[in-house]
Design an enzyme around this catalytic site. Structure first.
Site, PDB file in Angstrom:
ATOM      1  N   ASN A 125      13.899 -47.774 -36.893  1.00  0.00           N
ATOM      2  CA  ASN A 125      13.427 -48.611 -38.132  1.00  0.00           C
ATOM      3  C   ASN A 125      12.429 -49.303 -36.724  1.00  0.00           C
ATOM      4  OD1 ASN A 125      16.091 -49.514 -37.200  1.00  0.00           O
ATOM      5  ND2 ASN A 125      15.271 -51.469 -37.615  1.00  0.00           N
ATOM      6  N   TYR A 166      30.328 -55.830 -30.615  1.00  0.00           N
ATOM      7  CA  TYR A 166      30.599 -56.734 -31.760  1.00  0.00           C
ATOM      8  C   TYR A 166      31.469 -55.831 -32.828  1.00  0.00           C
ATOM      9  CZ  TYR A 166      28.216 -51.700 -33.615  1.00  0.00           C
ATOM     10  OH  TYR A 166      27.497 -50.445 -33.552  1.00  0.00           O
ATOM     11  N   GLU A 167      32.136 -54.268 -31.740  1.00  0.00           N
ATOM     12  CA  GLU A 167      34.051 -54.123 -32.719  1.00  0.00           C
ATOM     13  C   GLU A 167      34.440 -54.526 -32.232  1.00  0.00           C
ATOM     14  OE1 GLU A 167      33.463 -48.978 -32.096  1.00  0.00           O
ATOM     15  OE2 GLU A 167      32.010 -49.890 -30.930  1.00  0.00           O
ATOM     16  N   HIS A 184      21.614 -48.805 -41.938  1.00  0.00           N
ATOM     17  CA  HIS A 184      22.410 -48.102 -40.545  1.00  0.00           C
ATOM     18  C   HIS A 184      22.221 -46.256 -41.060  1.00  0.00           C
ATOM     19  CE1 HIS A 184      24.975 -46.285 -37.185  1.00  0.00           C
ATOM     20  NE2 HIS A 184      26.042 -45.803 -38.270  1.00  0.00           N
ATOM     21  N   MET A 241      22.283 -53.432 -29.904  1.00  0.00           N
ATOM     22  CA  MET A 241      23.104 -53.686 -29.724  1.00  0.00           C
ATOM     23  C   MET A 241      23.610 -53.531 -28.837  1.00  0.00           C
ATOM     24  SD  MET A 241      24.049 -54.231 -34.410  1.00  0.00           S
ATOM     25  CE  MET A 241      22.784 -54.589 -35.108  1.00  0.00           C
ATOM     26  N   SER A 242      23.339 -53.264 -27.525  1.00  0.00           N
ATOM     27  CA  SER A 242      24.018 -52.237 -26.888  1.00  0.00           C
ATOM     28  C   SER A 242      23.862 -52.232 -25.410  1.00  0.00           C
ATOM     29  CB  SER A 242      24.695 -51.303 -27.189  1.00  0.00           C
ATOM     30  OG  SER A 242      23.304 -50.211 -27.359  1.00  0.00           O
ATOM     31  N   HIS A 283      30.886 -50.465 -28.099  1.00  0.00           N
ATOM     32  CA  HIS A 283      30.090 -51.945 -28.722  1.00  0.00           C
ATOM     33  C   HIS A 283      30.783 -53.411 -28.039  1.00  0.00           C
ATOM     34  CE1 HIS A 283      28.226 -48.659 -30.803  1.00  0.00           C
ATOM     35  NE2 HIS A 283      26.875 -49.237 -29.505  1.00  0.00           N
ATOM     36  N   HIS A 318      29.396 -42.185 -34.174  1.00  0.00           N
ATOM     37  CA  HIS A 318      29.769 -41.888 -33.102  1.00  0.00           C
ATOM     38  C   HIS A 318      31.404 -41.263 -32.393  1.00  0.00           C
ATOM     39  CE1 HIS A 318      27.291 -45.369 -31.350  1.00  0.00           C
ATOM     40  NE2 HIS A 318      27.885 -45.296 -32.607  1.00  0.00           N
ATOM     41  N   SER A 340      23.830 -44.216 -31.172  1.00  0.00           N
ATOM     42  CA  SER A 340      23.934 -43.485 -32.148  1.00  0.00           C
ATOM     43  C   SER A 340      22.535 -42.705 -32.240  1.00  0.00           C
ATOM     44  CB  SER A 340      23.726 -45.079 -32.860  1.00  0.00           C
ATOM     45  OG  SER A 340      24.435 -46.170 -33.370  1.00  0.00           O
ATOM     46  N   ALA A 342      19.789 -46.489 -30.087  1.00  0.00           N
ATOM     47  CA  ALA A 342      19.056 -46.643 -31.405  1.00  0.00           C
ATOM     48  C   ALA A 342      18.271 -47.767 -31.461  1.00  0.00           C
ATOM     49  CB  ALA A 342      19.519 -46.085 -32.971  1.00  0.00           C
TER      50      ALA A 342
HETATM   51  N1  HPA Z   1      18.606 -54.121 -34.888  1.00  0.00           N
HETATM   52  C1  HPA Z   1      19.448 -54.607 -34.263  1.00  0.00           C
HETATM   53  N2  HPA Z   1      20.119 -53.113 -33.675  1.00  0.00           N
HETATM   54  C2  HPA Z   1      19.180 -51.975 -33.891  1.00  0.00           C
HETATM   55  C3  HPA Z   1      18.671 -52.096 -34.745  1.00  0.00           C
HETATM   56  C4  HPA Z   1      17.578 -52.968 -34.387  1.00  0.00           C
HETATM   57  O1  HPA Z   1      16.507 -53.487 -36.087  1.00  0.00           O
HETATM   58  N3  HPA Z   1      17.854 -50.560 -35.074  1.00  0.00           N
HETATM   59  C5  HPA Z   1      18.570 -49.829 -34.513  1.00  0.00           C
HETATM   60  N4  HPA Z   1      20.213 -50.761 -33.368  1.00  0.00           N
END
Ligand code: HPA
Length: 272
Positions: free
Chosen positions: A232, A82-83, A244, A208-209, A80, A58, A27, A110
């Site tokens: 973050n 989750y998609e 996001h 998440m990947s 992903h 993406h 991302s 990310a």
């Molecule tokens: N948690 C999960 N996935 C993420 C995060 C997070 O804080 N930041 C970027 N992808």
């Protein structure tokens, strides 16, 4: 013919020499693909057997070409779990890249910082991972052509590549962290209680990947380098909600270091 070979044949019909290195761009990190010279771009929807990416940010294409003199193929946007794609689809591109000749896979993402010594904008080399997705892309009959039934993950992330990436960061004066990446399914960000738990379990960053792709890559015998952009601090560390937009904003800021690090690492990999 299976999906993998159909996709590989299509890609091979579009490109020249076999790529040595595959890149998965996370991302906000897809900009790296813009640095590829003599680029051949293949939108996912044009590749037979490929799923189509849906998330904003993406782009959804494979980009083949030259990066610092090396033949590379990059995924600008990944699939992903989750998609709604099943794990087989999530890892299909890794298997296809292996089939067309890559030896090394550089995976990027990310991620939220769990380690409180991290700051948003840090780059973290992945030393190891924790699969917290509750599933695994290798579940099901094992295709011996792809790899062994019970793959070893004691060095999922190549120590040589980790060392080489650290060296690159030092030479370029880029601040670098190192740690354990935890993969959750998403799509929710975690709760503060979950982040506390993941810290106790040894996690430094969460996303998440990446983990499914790395498992498939190791199954296929590829050498893996993993890089997380800490976009973050994970939930509960700072008194603010996660979004996001924040993830994308931070990856935007860290872009130049990220590009220099990856290009420097690619150069060293081909020299090695
Ligand atoms: N948690 C999960 N996935 C993420 C995060 C997070 O804080 N930041 C970027 N992808």
């Amino acid at each position: 013919m299976n999906e993998m070979s159909t996709a590989a044949d299509y890609i091979q019909s579009k490109i020249g020499q076999a790529p040595e290195i595959g890149l998965i761009l996370g991302s906000g990190l897809g900009v790296l693909a813009d640095e590829i010279e003599e680029a051949v771009k293949m939108p996912y929807e044009d590749i037979p057997g490929f799923p189509v990416s849906t998330v904003e940010g993406h782009a959804g294409q494979l980009v083949y070409g030259k990066l610092r003199g090396a033949n590379v193929i990059a995924m600008q946007g990944r699939f992903h779990f989750y998609e709604g794609y099943d794990m087989q689809k999530v890892v299909l591109p890794v298997r296809v890249m292996k089939q067309i000749g890559i030896k090394t896979l550089i995976v990027t993402n990310a991620a939220g910082g769990i380690n409180e010594e991290f700051e948003p904008g840090d780059l973290m080399l992945i030393r190891d991972h924790i699969n917290n997705m509750g599933t695994n892309p290798l579940i099901g009959p094992n295709d011996k052509e792809l790899g062994v039934r019970f793959p070893d993950l004691s060095q999922a992330y190549s120590r040589d590549l980790l060392g080489l990436a650290k060296e690159t960061a030092n030479e370029l004066d880029i601040k670098i962290q190192e740690g354990v990446y935890v993969a959750n399914t998403g799509p929710v960000y975690e709760t503060p209680a979950e982040i506390k738990m993941l810290r106790v379990l040894g996690g430094d960053a969460v996303g998440m990947s990446t983990v499914p792709e790395v498992i498939a890559a190791r199954h296929a015998g590829l050498n893996v380098l993993g890089i997380s952009c800490i976009s973050n601090m994970a939930a509960g560390i700072l008194d603010q909600p996660l979004s996001h937009d924040e993830v994308i904003e931070t990856t935007e800021k860290v872009k130049s270091n990220f590009l220099s690090l990856v290009k420097g690492a690619v150069e060293k990999i081909v020299e090695a």
